[in-house]
Design a protein around this motif. Structure first.
Motif, PDB file in Angstrom:
ATOM      1  N   ALA A  23       0.807  -1.166  -0.042  1.00 63.51           N
ATOM      2  CA  ALA A  23      -0.126   0.118   0.165  1.00 63.51           C
ATOM      3  C   ALA A  23       0.790   1.185   0.190  1.00 63.51           C
ATOM      4  CB  ALA A  23      -0.971   0.028   1.224  1.00 63.51           C
ATOM      5  N   SER A  24       1.794   1.398   0.850  1.00 64.91           N
ATOM      6  CA  SER A  24       2.840   2.518   0.776  1.00 64.91           C
ATOM      7  C   SER A  24       3.301   2.801  -0.450  1.00 64.91           C
ATOM      8  CB  SER A  24       3.681   2.352   2.026  1.00 64.91           C
ATOM      9  OG  SER A  24       4.762   1.347   1.589  1.00 64.91           O
ATOM     10  N   ILE A  25       3.988   1.494  -1.199  1.00 67.50           N
ATOM     11  CA  ILE A  25       4.739   1.598  -2.143  1.00 67.50           C
ATOM     12  C   ILE A  25       3.590   2.193  -3.488  1.00 67.50           C
ATOM     13  CG2 ILE A  25       5.772   0.491  -4.280  1.00 67.50           C
ATOM     14  CD1 ILE A  25       7.081  -1.207  -2.125  1.00 67.50           C
ATOM     15  N   GLU A  26       2.483   1.544  -3.342  1.00 64.11           N
ATOM     16  CA  GLU A  26       1.372   1.855  -4.555  1.00 64.11           C
ATOM     17  C   GLU A  26       1.019   3.318  -4.383  1.00 64.11           C
ATOM     18  OE1 GLU A  26      -2.006  -0.022  -7.167  1.00 64.11           O
ATOM     19  OE2 GLU A  26      -1.763  -1.087  -5.125  1.00 64.11           O
ATOM     20  N   ALA A  28       2.546   5.856  -3.220  1.00 61.79           N
ATOM     21  CA  ALA A  28       3.960   6.712  -3.861  1.00 61.79           C
ATOM     22  C   ALA A  28       3.952   6.924  -5.231  1.00 61.79           C
ATOM     23  CB  ALA A  28       5.221   6.150  -3.041  1.00 61.79           C
ATOM     24  N   LEU A  29       3.742   5.462  -5.784  1.00 58.93           N
ATOM     25  CA  LEU A  29       3.808   5.158  -7.258  1.00 58.93           C
ATOM     26  C   LEU A  29       2.598   6.170  -8.015  1.00 58.93           C
ATOM     27  CD1 LEU A  29       4.869   1.440  -7.877  1.00 58.93           C
ATOM     28  CD2 LEU A  29       6.344   3.832  -8.373  1.00 58.93           C
ATOM     29  N   GLU A  30       1.549   5.891  -7.370  1.00 63.07           N
ATOM     30  CA  GLU A  30       0.284   6.575  -7.851  1.00 63.07           C
ATOM     31  C   GLU A  30       0.289   8.137  -7.934  1.00 63.07           C
ATOM     32  OE1 GLU A  30      -3.287   6.251  -9.917  1.00 63.07           O
ATOM     33  OE2 GLU A  30      -2.472   4.515  -8.767  1.00 63.07           O
ATOM     34  N   LYS A  31       0.769   8.583  -6.675  1.00 68.76           N
ATOM     35  CA  LYS A  31       1.020  10.203  -6.952  1.00 68.76           C
ATOM     36  C   LYS A  31       1.976  10.472  -7.719  1.00 68.76           C
ATOM     37  CE  LYS A  31       1.161  12.406  -2.814  1.00 68.76           C
ATOM     38  NZ  LYS A  31       1.734  12.642  -1.386  1.00 68.76           N
ATOM     39  N   ALA A  32       2.998   9.904  -7.844  1.00 69.75           N
ATOM     40  CA  ALA A  32       4.374  10.340  -8.680  1.00 69.75           C
ATOM     41  C   ALA A  32       4.092  10.132 -10.154  1.00 69.75           C
ATOM     42  CB  ALA A  32       5.605   9.621  -8.474  1.00 69.75           C
ATOM     43  N   LEU A  33       3.244   9.009 -10.664  1.00 71.31           N
ATOM     44  CA  LEU A  33       2.807   9.047 -12.201  1.00 71.31           C
ATOM     45  C   LEU A  33       1.584   9.697 -12.354  1.00 71.31           C
ATOM     46  CD1 LEU A  33       3.065   5.132 -12.187  1.00 71.31           C
ATOM     47  CD2 LEU A  33       4.501   6.509 -13.281  1.00 71.31           C
ATOM     48  N   GLN A  34       0.846   9.934 -11.586  1.00 77.07           N
ATOM     49  CA  GLN A  34      -0.391  10.725 -11.968  1.00 77.07           C
ATOM     50  C   GLN A  34       0.191  12.435 -12.325  1.00 77.07           C
ATOM     51  OE1 GLN A  34      -3.621  10.763 -12.763  1.00 77.07           O
ATOM     52  NE2 GLN A  34      -3.952   8.594 -12.330  1.00 77.07           N
ATOM     53  N   SER A  35       0.827  12.766 -11.444  1.00 80.74           N
ATOM     54  CA  SER A  35       1.668  14.206 -11.225  1.00 80.74           C
ATOM     55  C   SER A  35       2.365  14.251 -12.682  1.00 80.74           C
ATOM     56  CB  SER A  35       2.366  14.494  -9.716  1.00 80.74           C
ATOM     57  OG  SER A  35       3.023  15.667 -10.278  1.00 80.74           O
ATOM     58  N   ALA A  36       3.181  13.349 -12.898  1.00 76.46           N
ATOM     59  CA  ALA A  36       4.226  13.560 -13.974  1.00 76.46           C
ATOM     60  C   ALA A  36       3.791  13.168 -15.256  1.00 76.46           C
ATOM     61  CB  ALA A  36       5.639  12.841 -13.409  1.00 76.46           C
ATOM     62  N   VAL A  41      -1.210   3.604 -11.726  1.00 81.70           N
ATOM     63  CA  VAL A  41      -0.230   2.793 -11.460  1.00 81.70           C
ATOM     64  C   VAL A  41      -0.700   1.489 -12.457  1.00 81.70           C
ATOM     65  CG1 VAL A  41       0.719   0.703  -9.782  1.00 81.70           C
ATOM     66  CG2 VAL A  41       0.542   3.183  -9.233  1.00 81.70           C
ATOM     67  N   VAL A  42      -1.851   1.313 -12.338  1.00 79.46           N
ATOM     68  CA  VAL A  42      -2.470  -0.024 -13.497  1.00 79.46           C
ATOM     69  C   VAL A  42      -2.160   0.201 -14.704  1.00 79.46           C
ATOM     70  CG1 VAL A  42      -4.687   0.705 -13.424  1.00 79.46           C
ATOM     71  CG2 VAL A  42      -4.175  -1.770 -13.663  1.00 79.46           C
ATOM     72  N   GLU A  43      -2.477   1.474 -15.160  1.00 80.42           N
ATOM     73  CA  GLU A  43      -2.083   1.923 -16.445  1.00 80.42           C
ATOM     74  C   GLU A  43      -0.590   1.999 -16.843  1.00 80.42           C
ATOM     75  OE1 GLU A  43      -5.689   5.433 -17.359  1.00 80.42           O
ATOM     76  OE2 GLU A  43      -3.788   5.840 -16.277  1.00 80.42           O
ATOM     77  N   TYR A  44       0.129   2.329 -15.995  1.00 80.04           N
ATOM     78  CA  TYR A  44       1.666   2.241 -16.390  1.00 80.04           C
ATOM     79  C   TYR A  44       2.215   0.580 -16.258  1.00 80.04           C
ATOM     80  CZ  TYR A  44       6.486   1.960 -15.370  1.00 80.04           C
ATOM     81  OH  TYR A  44       7.873   1.890 -15.740  1.00 80.04           O
ATOM     82  N   THR A  45       1.546   0.082 -15.418  1.00 80.29           N
ATOM     83  CA  THR A  45       1.739  -1.688 -15.467  1.00 80.29           C
ATOM     84  C   THR A  45       1.342  -2.136 -16.881  1.00 80.29           C
ATOM     85  OG1 THR A  45       1.322  -1.753 -13.106  1.00 80.29           O
ATOM     86  CG2 THR A  45       1.214  -3.767 -14.541  1.00 80.29           C
ATOM     87  N   PRO A 116      11.304   6.510 -15.640  1.00 76.30           N
ATOM     88  CA  PRO A 116      12.211   7.318 -14.633  1.00 76.30           C
ATOM     89  C   PRO A 116      11.650   7.790 -13.541  1.00 76.30           C
ATOM     90  CG  PRO A 116      12.819   8.109 -16.875  1.00 76.30           C
ATOM     91  CD  PRO A 116      11.447   7.334 -17.061  1.00 76.30           C
ATOM     92  N   VAL A 117      10.330   8.250 -13.697  1.00 74.31           N
ATOM     93  CA  VAL A 117       9.640   8.717 -12.679  1.00 74.31           C
ATOM     94  C   VAL A 117       8.961   7.574 -11.565  1.00 74.31           C
ATOM     95  CG1 VAL A 117       7.147   9.774 -12.054  1.00 74.31           C
ATOM     96  CG2 VAL A 117       8.804  10.895 -14.083  1.00 74.31           C
ATOM     97  N   HIS A 118       8.607   6.640 -12.443  1.00 73.07           N
ATOM     98  CA  HIS A 118       8.184   5.220 -11.532  1.00 73.07           C
ATOM     99  C   HIS A 118       9.386   4.733 -10.882  1.00 73.07           C
ATOM    100  CE1 HIS A 118       7.956   0.902 -11.345  1.00 73.07           C
ATOM    101  NE2 HIS A 118       6.744   1.082 -11.219  1.00 73.07           N
ATOM    102  N   ASP A 119      10.423   4.696 -11.479  1.00 71.73           N
ATOM    103  CA  ASP A 119      11.639   4.001 -10.984  1.00 71.73           C
ATOM    104  C   ASP A 119      12.179   4.727  -9.528  1.00 71.73           C
ATOM    105  OD1 ASP A 119      11.368   2.054 -12.711  1.00 71.73           O
ATOM    106  OD2 ASP A 119      13.245   2.601 -13.924  1.00 71.73           O
ATOM    107  N   GLU A 120      12.221   6.020  -9.752  1.00 74.42           N
ATOM    108  CA  GLU A 120      12.579   7.059  -8.734  1.00 74.42           C
ATOM    109  C   GLU A 120      11.749   6.940  -7.547  1.00 74.42           C
ATOM    110  OE1 GLU A 120      12.997  11.625  -8.076  1.00 74.42           O
ATOM    111  OE2 GLU A 120      13.990  10.916  -9.830  1.00 74.42           O
TER     112      GLU A 120
END
Length: 148
Positions: A23-26, A28-36, A41-45, A116-120
């Motif tokens: 949950a904590s990782i998802e 963080a990823l959701e916030k970063a991917l949506q913003s950038a 996360v699922v669309e990125y996946t 790169p946003v996802h990985d960071e």
């Protein structure tokens, strides 16, 4: 409480810890991917899974497994991504009932910008989780899996 009950509780606690890390990782990823990149996360996946395929396409049921979504949820997701011209569907030449989902050039371009946003964000989330005593063993275990 007997030994059997203790074993169940240990597994349950392990599962709760894993769920907390996920949950904590998802988040963080959701916030970063949506913003950038304007991606969930699922669309990125989906874009990432398609990019890893030779020819950049997969059957819908393969995508459902890759995203851990139901068939109907996968279809709705593919519809949304297709509406954004990030992927397209093509009929299977061998089986008219088969439909492949394929990454478009625009989808590949967005994925390359988002990766790169996802990985960071993932690296940062893992570092933060490692600082939490309850999560630290799981984070270390993930690192050990990469070495295998």
């Amino acid at each position: 409480m007997g030994i059997k009950d203790d074993a169940v509780e240990v597994r349950a606690q392990g599962w709760r810890t894993l769920a907390a890390l996920h949950a904590s990782i998802e988040t963080a990823l959701e916030k970063a991917l949506q913003s950038a990149a304007g991606l969930s996360v699922v669309e990125y996946t989906v874009l990432d899974a398609l990019s890893r395929q030779d020819g950049w396409h997969m059957r819908m049921q393969q995508l459902a497994r890759a995203t851990a979504l139901s068939s109907s949820a996968t279809t709705r997701l593919v519809n949304r991504l297709e509406d954004r011209a990030l992927l397209t569907r093509i009929l299977c030449a061998d089986d008219r009932r088969g439909i492949y989902t394929e990454l478009t050039d625009a989808g590949q371009k967005l994925l390359l910008a988002a990766r790169p946003v996802h990985d960071e964000a993932l690296e940062k989330a893992l570092q933060e989780a490692e600082a939490v005593p309850e999560l630290e063993p799981l984070v270390r275990a993930l690192g050990a899996l990469q070495a295998v």
